[in-house]
Each structure stands twice: as C-alpha cells, then as structure tokens.
Design a protein around this motif. Structure first.
Motif, short mmCIF file in Angstrom:
data_model
loop_
_atom_site.label_atom_id
_atom_site.label_comp_id
_atom_site.label_asym_id
_atom_site.label_seq_id
_atom_site.Cartn_x
_atom_site.Cartn_y
_atom_site.Cartn_z
N UNK A 100 6.38 4.94 13.26
CA UNK A 100 6.81 3.87 12.34
C UNK A 100 5.68 2.88 12.05
N UNK A 101 4.81 2.65 13.04
CA UNK A 101 3.67 1.77 12.80
C UNK A 101 2.73 2.40 11.78
N UNK A 102 2.49 3.70 11.92
CA UNK A 102 1.61 4.40 10.98
C UNK A 102 2.18 4.31 9.57
N UNK A 103 3.47 4.61 9.42
CA UNK A 103 4.11 4.57 8.10
C UNK A 103 4.11 3.17 7.52
N UNK A 104 4.19 2.15 8.37
CA UNK A 104 4.25 0.77 7.87
C UNK A 104 2.92 0.25 7.36
N UNK A 105 1.82 0.94 7.67
CA UNK A 105 0.50 0.47 7.23
C UNK A 105 0.41 0.40 5.70
N UNK A 106 1.03 1.35 4.99
CA UNK A 106 0.98 1.32 3.52
C UNK A 106 1.62 0.05 2.98
N UNK A 107 2.72 -0.38 3.56
CA UNK A 107 3.35 -1.64 3.16
C UNK A 107 2.48 -2.84 3.48
N UNK A 108 1.81 -2.79 4.65
CA UNK A 108 0.90 -3.89 5.02
C UNK A 108 -0.25 -3.96 4.02
N UNK A 109 -0.76 -2.82 3.62
CA UNK A 109 -1.86 -2.80 2.64
C UNK A 109 -1.38 -3.40 1.32
N UNK A 110 -0.17 -3.11 0.94
CA UNK A 110 0.39 -3.64 -0.30
C UNK A 110 0.51 -5.16 -0.24
N UNK A 111 1.00 -5.68 0.88
CA UNK A 111 1.21 -7.13 1.01
C UNK A 111 -0.08 -7.90 1.22
N UNK A 112 -1.04 -7.33 1.94
CA UNK A 112 -2.24 -8.09 2.31
C UNK A 112 -3.34 -8.06 1.26
N UNK A 113 -3.22 -7.21 0.28
CA UNK A 113 -4.19 -7.20 -0.82
C UNK A 113 -5.51 -6.55 -0.49
N UNK A 114 -6.52 -6.90 -1.26
CA UNK A 114 -7.79 -6.19 -1.25
C UNK A 114 -8.86 -6.78 -0.33
N UNK A 115 -8.59 -7.86 0.32
CA UNK A 115 -9.64 -8.51 1.10
C UNK A 115 -9.88 -7.87 2.48
N UNK A 131 -0.42 4.52 -10.37
CA UNK A 131 -1.46 4.42 -11.39
C UNK A 131 -1.70 2.95 -11.75
N UNK A 132 -2.95 2.59 -11.79
CA UNK A 132 -3.33 1.24 -12.23
C UNK A 132 -4.80 1.28 -12.62
N UNK A 133 -5.28 0.20 -13.19
CA UNK A 133 -6.69 0.11 -13.56
C UNK A 133 -7.54 -0.45 -12.43
N UNK A 134 -6.92 -0.78 -11.30
CA UNK A 134 -7.61 -1.35 -10.15
C UNK A 134 -8.32 -0.26 -9.35
N UNK A 135 -9.45 -0.61 -8.74
CA UNK A 135 -10.13 0.32 -7.84
C UNK A 135 -9.38 0.46 -6.53
N UNK A 136 -8.85 -0.65 -6.04
CA UNK A 136 -8.12 -0.68 -4.78
C UNK A 136 -6.72 -0.13 -5.02
N UNK A 137 -6.13 0.58 -4.06
CA UNK A 137 -4.77 1.11 -4.28
C UNK A 137 -3.76 0.01 -4.57
N UNK A 138 -2.93 0.24 -5.57
CA UNK A 138 -1.81 -0.63 -5.89
C UNK A 138 -0.57 0.15 -5.49
N UNK A 139 0.33 -0.48 -4.73
CA UNK A 139 1.44 0.24 -4.14
C UNK A 139 2.78 -0.14 -4.75
N UNK A 140 3.70 0.80 -4.64
CA UNK A 140 5.08 0.56 -5.02
C UNK A 140 5.94 1.27 -3.99
N UNK A 141 7.04 0.64 -3.63
CA UNK A 141 7.96 1.28 -2.69
C UNK A 141 8.52 2.55 -3.33
N UNK A 142 8.64 3.59 -2.53
CA UNK A 142 9.20 4.84 -3.05
C UNK A 142 10.63 4.59 -3.49
#
Length: 167
Positions: A70-85, A124-135
C-alpha cells in the motif's frame, strides 16, 4: 509542560540526509522484497546497521519492518499532491514506470488489495513532469495518436482524459 505532555505528540523520525522530520508512516526498516527500488523522497528505508541496533525504538514509534504494498501504491498520489519540486522529471518518470510495472506484474497481489488506496495514473499533458489523475471511468487508455486523429477529423472536443503516451 510535564513529561506526560510529550506523550500527546505524534512520533516523528529525523532524517539526517534530508535534514527533516517525517512521519513513521513513510519510513520502513527495509525495502519490499518485490520492489527493491528507492522510493525516496516519498518512502524512506533506514540503514541496516542502524535498524538492527535501534529496531525496538523504531517499532514502538510505528515504523514498519518493510515497505508494504500500500505504501508503494500510495507514492503516485504523493507525487500528484507534492508537485514537481521533489525530483527531476526524468527521475519522476522512472519512479512512475517502476511502480506501474510493479502494480501490473505483481500477480500474487490483486489490485483489489489497494481498495483503500487511491490509485493514480499519469495523464496526457504539456508538462514534462507527470500530471496525475485518480483512476476512474473518465480515464481512458487507447492509441492516443489514433484517437486524437479521429477526434480532430470529427471536429468534436473530447471530454475524457488520456493516459500519458509514455505509459
């Protein structure tokens, strides 16, 4: 303020390498055997010799013995919330691909196991960094070029989100 007052504070772990405190929920004593990649700056593992010496203290603070699924799976959500920095876009894409590959090839652990974890995919987005959406139902995977060509010829705007072509 007496000693009892300190019991009301939640436990935190000091990470010398990052010069910051983190919650024990994002720390483990060793990596998950099926996912040995480094998940920092989202999930941290402690140095082996340090864990052996201080394991009882870490366990008492709520640090898990290993990184759990569950920690591994939650990383994608953390990446979405914490942004590109937190890391470069290349490193972010490597982490995203590692996690998605692990999720889809982890045969003995069904996706159902992650019911209480929101799963995210890069869209899909024009950003270099991944932009996420909940499945959800409005996230679609298809041959993006083909689908975009059909939509362009039809003159209609599409109202759904495509999974990023890097996936």
């Amino acid at each position: 303020m007496g000693v009892d007052a300190f019991k009301t504070f939640p436990p935190w772990i000091w990470l010398t390498s990052n010069k910051t405190f983190v919650s024990p929920s994002v720390v483990a004593m060793k990596p998950n055997p099926s996912f040995p990649q480094n998940l920092s700056p989202y999930i941290y593992t402690l140095h082996d010799t340090f864990c052996v010496q201080y394991q009882p203290i870490f366990m008492r603070c709520g640090v898990g013995s290993e990184v759990v699924s569950k920690q591994i799976a939650s990383v994608l959500g953390m990446m979405s919330r914490m942004g590109t920095s937190m890391m470069t876009s290349d490193k972010a894409w490597q982490m995203v691909m590692s996690i998605l590959n692990w999720l889809t090839s982890n045969g003995e652990k069904p996706i159902k196991e992650f019911d209480d974890v929101k799963l995210y995919v890069p869209i899909e987005s024009k950003e270099e960094y991944p932009v996420f959406k909940e499945i959800s139902d409005d996230v679609v995977y298809n041959d993006n070029d083909f689908l975009e060509g059909v939509l362009a010829r039809s003159g209609q705007e599409y109202s759904y989100t495509l999974i990023n072509h890097r996936i």
